[in-house]
Design a protein around this motif. Structure first.
Motif, short mmCIF file in Angstrom:
data_model
loop_
_atom_site.label_atom_id
_atom_site.label_comp_id
_atom_site.label_asym_id
_atom_site.label_seq_id
_atom_site.Cartn_x
_atom_site.Cartn_y
_atom_site.Cartn_z
N LYS A 195 3.52 1.78 -19.16
CA LYS A 195 3.24 3.21 -19.22
C LYS A 195 3.01 3.66 -20.67
O LYS A 195 2.16 4.52 -20.93
N THR A 196 3.72 3.05 -21.59
CA THR A 196 3.53 3.37 -23.01
C THR A 196 2.14 2.93 -23.47
O THR A 196 1.47 3.63 -24.23
N LEU A 197 1.70 1.77 -23.01
CA LEU A 197 0.34 1.31 -23.32
C LEU A 197 -0.70 2.26 -22.74
O LEU A 197 -1.70 2.57 -23.38
N LYS A 198 -0.45 2.71 -21.51
CA LYS A 198 -1.40 3.61 -20.84
C LYS A 198 -1.53 4.93 -21.59
O LYS A 198 -2.60 5.54 -21.59
N ASP A 199 -0.46 5.36 -22.26
CA ASP A 199 -0.52 6.59 -23.04
C ASP A 199 -1.58 6.51 -24.14
O ASP A 199 -2.28 7.48 -24.42
#
Length: 276
Positions: A105-109
């Motif tokens: 999810k952090t990467l997707k941000d």
């Protein structure tokens, strides 16, 4: 995926003796549509816990491989539940799966067009893992494993493949696989010469200095870049030591906020550290 699903997905995967690979988050298949070139970046780690060093390795690889408009980059976070060197402790695998999901999810941000995949496998060797990935997730395209420098030297150490030679064991694998590495150590400090030597390792392979052990054509399959100083010294083991003492503020700059909050909440529930 909900965080409370991880344990169920893990148990289902372990109990099915036929399954060698299972996607727990993300698309069950990566569709590689023409005319783009598709590249799968695989971070195969213990994720115990995931930290900014892991994130930086993925980020740098995306920046390195995804610059061309005709290239589409995919990311796989892969956890082997049968790692011979590292057992399930100190953090249980279901907790690690949760934290891998939060890392995705952090990467997707940052990379909004990216849909990272989180998956489990039972194979221990890169050759077998790649076979599982090809069969179940990513049929065509280039696979790139993301590694630290110490890991690449172990992967290319012939003693792990005896009685076969390194070329016999990994020749077919290397035809469609590359490695992306970040150096260890910090520039401008006592590690500077070591960083130079790490770059020379790949040069030596390319120049044929490591033959016949390592074929010189493999040098073009290894991309090594200098790590960012602020993340060079991050290690999961040192983070765990602080987390076992619940020294959360000490590690605030070492792992994503989502993951730190997850650890805090689960420590509170268990009334103990998840890393004990």
């Amino acid at each position: 995926m909900q965080l409370n699903e991880s344990l169920t997905k893990l148990e289902t995967f372990r109990d099915d003796t036929e399954l060698q690979f299972s996607v727990v988050y993300g698309p069950p298949k990566i569709k590689c549509r023409n005319p783009k070139e598709h590249i799968l970046l695989i971070l195969d780690s213990s994720f115990n816990p995931p930290h900014w060093g892991h994130y930086t390795l993925i980020e740098r690889a995306i920046e390195s491989y995804g610059q061309e408009p005709n290239v589409e980059v995919h990311v796989l976070l892969l956890l082997s539940v049968n790692n011979a060197d590292k057992g399930e402790k100190p953090a249980a695998f279901d907790k690690r799966i949760d934290m891998m999901y939060l890392l995705s999810k952090t990467l997707k941000d940052e990379f909004q067009n990216l849909i990272p995949t989180v998956a489990l496998c039972k194979s221990a060797r890169f050759v077998d893992k790649s076979s599982d990935v090809r069969k179940n997730l990513f049929e065509i395209g280039k696979i790139v494993y993301l590694l630290g420098f110490d890991t690449i030297t172990r992967v290319l150490d012939p003693k792990y493949y005896l009685p076969k030679t390194l070329k016999e064991a990994m020749g077919e694998f290397m035809l469609h696989t590359e490695f992306f590495c970040l150096t260890r150590g910090e520039e401008g400090k006592n590690d500077s010469q070591d960083i130079v030597n790490q770059g020379k390792y790949v040069e030596d392979i390319s120049n044929g200095a490591c033959e016949p052990t390592i074929p010189k054509e493999w040098g073009s399959k290894i991309k090594i870049e200098v790590n960012q100083n602020e993340y060079c010294s991050i290690s999961s083991s040192s983070i765990r030591k602080d987390l076992m003492k619940r020294q959360y503020r000490t590690v605030e700059n070492k792992l994503p906020y989502r993951i730190l909050e997850y650890i805090r909440v689960n420590d509170e529930k268990a009334k103990s550290s998840i890393f004990i």
